[in-house]
Scaffold this motif. Structure first.
Motif, PDB file in Angstrom:
ATOM      1  N   ASN A 192     -52.622 -11.540  20.680  1.00  0.00           N
ATOM      2  CA  ASN A 192     -53.592 -12.201  19.805  1.00  0.00           C
ATOM      3  C   ASN A 192     -52.983 -13.399  19.097  1.00  0.00           C
ATOM      4  O   ASN A 192     -53.634 -14.423  18.928  1.00  0.00           O
ATOM      5  CB  ASN A 192     -54.054 -11.250  18.687  1.00  0.00           C
ATOM      6  CG  ASN A 192     -54.515  -9.935  19.222  1.00  0.00           C
ATOM      7  OD1 ASN A 192     -53.748  -9.220  19.856  1.00  0.00           O
ATOM      8  ND2 ASN A 192     -55.761  -9.611  18.995  1.00  0.00           N
TER       9      ASN A 192
ATOM     10  N   SER B 180     -55.397  -8.835  25.814  1.00  0.00           N
ATOM     11  CA  SER B 180     -55.478  -8.641  24.376  1.00  0.00           C
ATOM     12  C   SER B 180     -56.041  -7.268  24.012  1.00  0.00           C
ATOM     13  O   SER B 180     -55.606  -6.649  23.044  1.00  0.00           O
ATOM     14  CB  SER B 180     -56.343  -9.754  23.774  1.00  0.00           C
ATOM     15  OG  SER B 180     -56.277  -9.704  22.389  1.00  0.00           O
TER      16      SER B 180
ATOM     17  N   SER C  42     -55.658  -4.630  25.697  1.00  0.00           N
ATOM     18  CA  SER C  42     -54.807  -3.590  26.328  1.00  0.00           C
ATOM     19  C   SER C  42     -55.576  -2.805  27.376  1.00  0.00           C
ATOM     20  O   SER C  42     -55.396  -1.598  27.508  1.00  0.00           O
ATOM     21  CB  SER C  42     -54.261  -2.579  25.317  1.00  0.00           C
ATOM     22  OG  SER C  42     -53.500  -3.172  24.336  1.00  0.00           O
TER      23      SER C  42
ATOM     24  N   SER D 183     -47.580  -2.425  19.951  1.00  0.00           N
ATOM     25  CA  SER D 183     -48.036  -2.695  21.324  1.00  0.00           C
ATOM     26  C   SER D 183     -46.985  -2.275  22.348  1.00  0.00           C
ATOM     27  O   SER D 183     -47.320  -1.689  23.384  1.00  0.00           O
ATOM     28  CB  SER D 183     -48.349  -4.185  21.507  1.00  0.00           C
ATOM     29  OG  SER D 183     -49.354  -4.582  20.606  1.00  0.00           O
TER      30      SER D 183
HETATM   31  N1  PFF Z   1     -52.729  -5.958  23.758  1.00  0.00           N
HETATM   32  C1  PFF Z   1     -51.372  -6.319  23.491  1.00  0.00           C
HETATM   33  C2  PFF Z   1     -51.363  -7.637  22.781  1.00  0.00           C
HETATM   34  O1  PFF Z   1     -52.409  -8.280  22.673  1.00  0.00           O
HETATM   35  O2  PFF Z   1     -50.303  -8.049  22.346  1.00  0.00           O
HETATM   36  C3  PFF Z   1     -50.527  -6.358  24.739  1.00  0.00           C
HETATM   37  C4  PFF Z   1     -50.733  -5.177  25.623  1.00  0.00           C
HETATM   38  C5  PFF Z   1     -50.419  -3.907  25.146  1.00  0.00           C
HETATM   39  C6  PFF Z   1     -51.272  -5.337  26.877  1.00  0.00           C
HETATM   40  C7  PFF Z   1     -50.665  -2.808  25.922  1.00  0.00           C
HETATM   41  C8  PFF Z   1     -51.516  -4.242  27.683  1.00  0.00           C
HETATM   42  C9  PFF Z   1     -51.220  -2.990  27.191  1.00  0.00           C
HETATM   43  F1  PFF Z   1     -51.460  -1.956  27.929  1.00  0.00           F
END
Ligand code: PFF
Length: 445
Positions: free
Chosen positions: A28, A225, A227, A326
């Motif tokens: 993000n 973002s 996940s 994360s």
């Molecule tokens: N969603 C996390 C971020 O935006 O930093 C990155 C991420 C975490 C991607 C976990 C995929 C996941 F499975």
């Protein structure tokens, strides 16, 4: 045997904190602004929000449904729900994707630690040119490697101690703090003189800067973002207890996640426009800026504020924590897979994953080409492919009674029939068709 050891998150707020902790991260605050800049600002944001609405939330709900009904790791869940079919390969693809994401994500997480310590020691304060400062870090792979290893070990520590409660507790405190700090910074940035150009860049569509790949880029960013697309939320969903409202959780997590992304945009772009010494070339700089945007523009913003080092220490500390929640979720996917599928102890599984991630991380630190390759391969290709199959799996393959039972918690939650129909429609038709067409269009352009 697995089910005996299986824990669930302690509270409803813990569920949100863990899922939002996974979603809100460097994606993000670091990746979104540079992707939005590269994609021409406003148009990218519109497409991004459409992606969240039309398939982000449905795919997230689907992952929760798979996870909670199977109560197993990502590959094991497909195996349990579709025994003897090739569906388990989608789970395995997810595990591989998680591994690949960690291979570059840990490097960026390492940068946040570097900036945190430079803020605390006051070194960052004496920098005059932040662009060359950031480049000097990029040109020092050894320094990046060391901090990447520190961050990976920190993540491994949490995974080994299995302190889910600790994660829940800290996420409950740090997430709101991060949010508050982002709001303060957004107000500061948006009220700088000249900030309005940055806001225009972010919110006013400018067809001149649209790239053909904007759909693919925005879709990849949405998956990354939130996940979703690799079964991270299948893994977390497997820890949800039976009273969690999956729809509400998906909507809350996606809303929080998108708010943080937009807030980051409101911080970065006005500051970038207001503080630049080359107003004529700022748009080009943003478009070609690459991954450094956050690490160049933000310290410049802090330097304009009183008590700059206190602000910047606090910010980079919270950013590192957001990254940590994360990376924990990413490492949990791969570790739980090894633990449940190969019966390797949790400690040994964590050790194996840690070694693998450090190897990838070292290569990424030394080669920006490799770093970009991992970033692009995972976000633009692997996550959407995973998301496509997850929506087909829940929309078409899974028994629809099971899906309805999961959404309504066995009938205890009252949803209108219309809502359920709409959700299934999104999942069966809109999500797969949209993902597939964006994919094909993106590959062709
Ligand atoms: N969603 C996390 C971020 O935006 O930093 C990155 C991420 C975490 C991607 C976990 C995929 C996941 F499975």
């Amino acid at each position: 045997m697995e089910n005996i050891k299986r824990v669930t998150f302690a509270s409803k707020i813990g569920v949100i904190a863990a899922a939002a902790g996974s979603a809100v991260g460097l994606g993000n605050i670091w990746r979104f602004p540079s992707q939005a800049a590269d994609g021409g600002g406003a148009i990218f944001i519109f497409v991004y929000i459409a992606c969240i609405l039309f398939f982000g939330i449905p795919v997230m709900m689907s992952e929760f449904i798979i996870g909670r009904s199977a109560r197993a790791n990502t590959a094991g869940a497909f195996h349990k729900l579709a025994p003897g079919t090739p569906w388990k390969w989608i789970g395995r693809l997810g595990v591989l994707t998680g591994f690949i994401i960690m291979g570059f994500y840990m490097v960026v997480a390492g940068w946040t630690l570097i900036y945190f310590f430079q803020s605390v020691t006051g070194n960052l304060h004496s920098v005059t040119n932040f662009s060359s400062h950031f480049n000097s870090i990029l040109n020092n792979p050894l320094q990046q490697t060391i901090w990447m290893i520190v961050f990976t070990l920190l993540t491994a520590f949490f995974i080994i101690s299995g302190v889910r409660k600790g994660i829940e507790q800290s996420a409950k405190i740090f997430m709101p703090l991060l949010f508050l700090l982002l709001i303060i910074l957004a107000v500061r940035s948006a009220t700088l003189e000249g900030a309005v150009n940055g806001l225009n860049f972010l919110f006013k569509p400018n067809l001149e800067h649209v790239k053909q790949t904007v759909f693919l880029d925005a879709m990849g960013q949405a998956f990354f973002s939130l996940s979703i697309g690799m079964g991270c939320l299948i893994t977390y969903g497997s820890y949800f207890n039976n009273s969690v409202n999956l729809t509400k959780t998906a909507v809350q997590v996606s809303t929080l996640d998108s708010l943080v992304a937009i807030l980051s945009g409101i911080i970065i772009f006005p500051a970038a426009f207001a503080l630049t010494s080359n107003p004529d070339t700022i748009v080009d700089e943003l478009v070609t800026g690459g991954p450094g945007l956050l690490f160049i523009t933000l310290p410049e913003l802090f330097n304009q504020m009183p008590a700059s080092m206190a602000w910047s220490s606090m910010f980079f500390c919270l950013l590192a924590l957001a990254a940590l929640t994360s990376t924990i979720s990413l490492m949990e996917v791969v570790t739980l897979y090894l633990y449940e599928e190969y019966k390797i102890s949790r400690k040994k599984s964590t050790l194996l994953v840690t070694i693998g991630v450090i190897i990838l991380g070292i290569i990424s630190s030394y080669s920006s080409g490799f770093f970009n390759f991992l970033d692009m391969a995972s976000a633009k290709y692997m996550l959407p492919v995973g998301g496509l199959f997850i929506s087909i799996f829940v929309g078409w393959y899974l028994n629809q009674q099971l899906v309805t039972a999961q959404i309504t918690n066995e009938g205890r939650l009252k949803f209108s029939i219309l809502f359920l129909k709409f959700y299934i429609f999104l999942l069966r038709y809109i999500a797969p068709i949209a993902i597939l067409s964006i994919f094909i269009y993106g590959l062709a352009s």
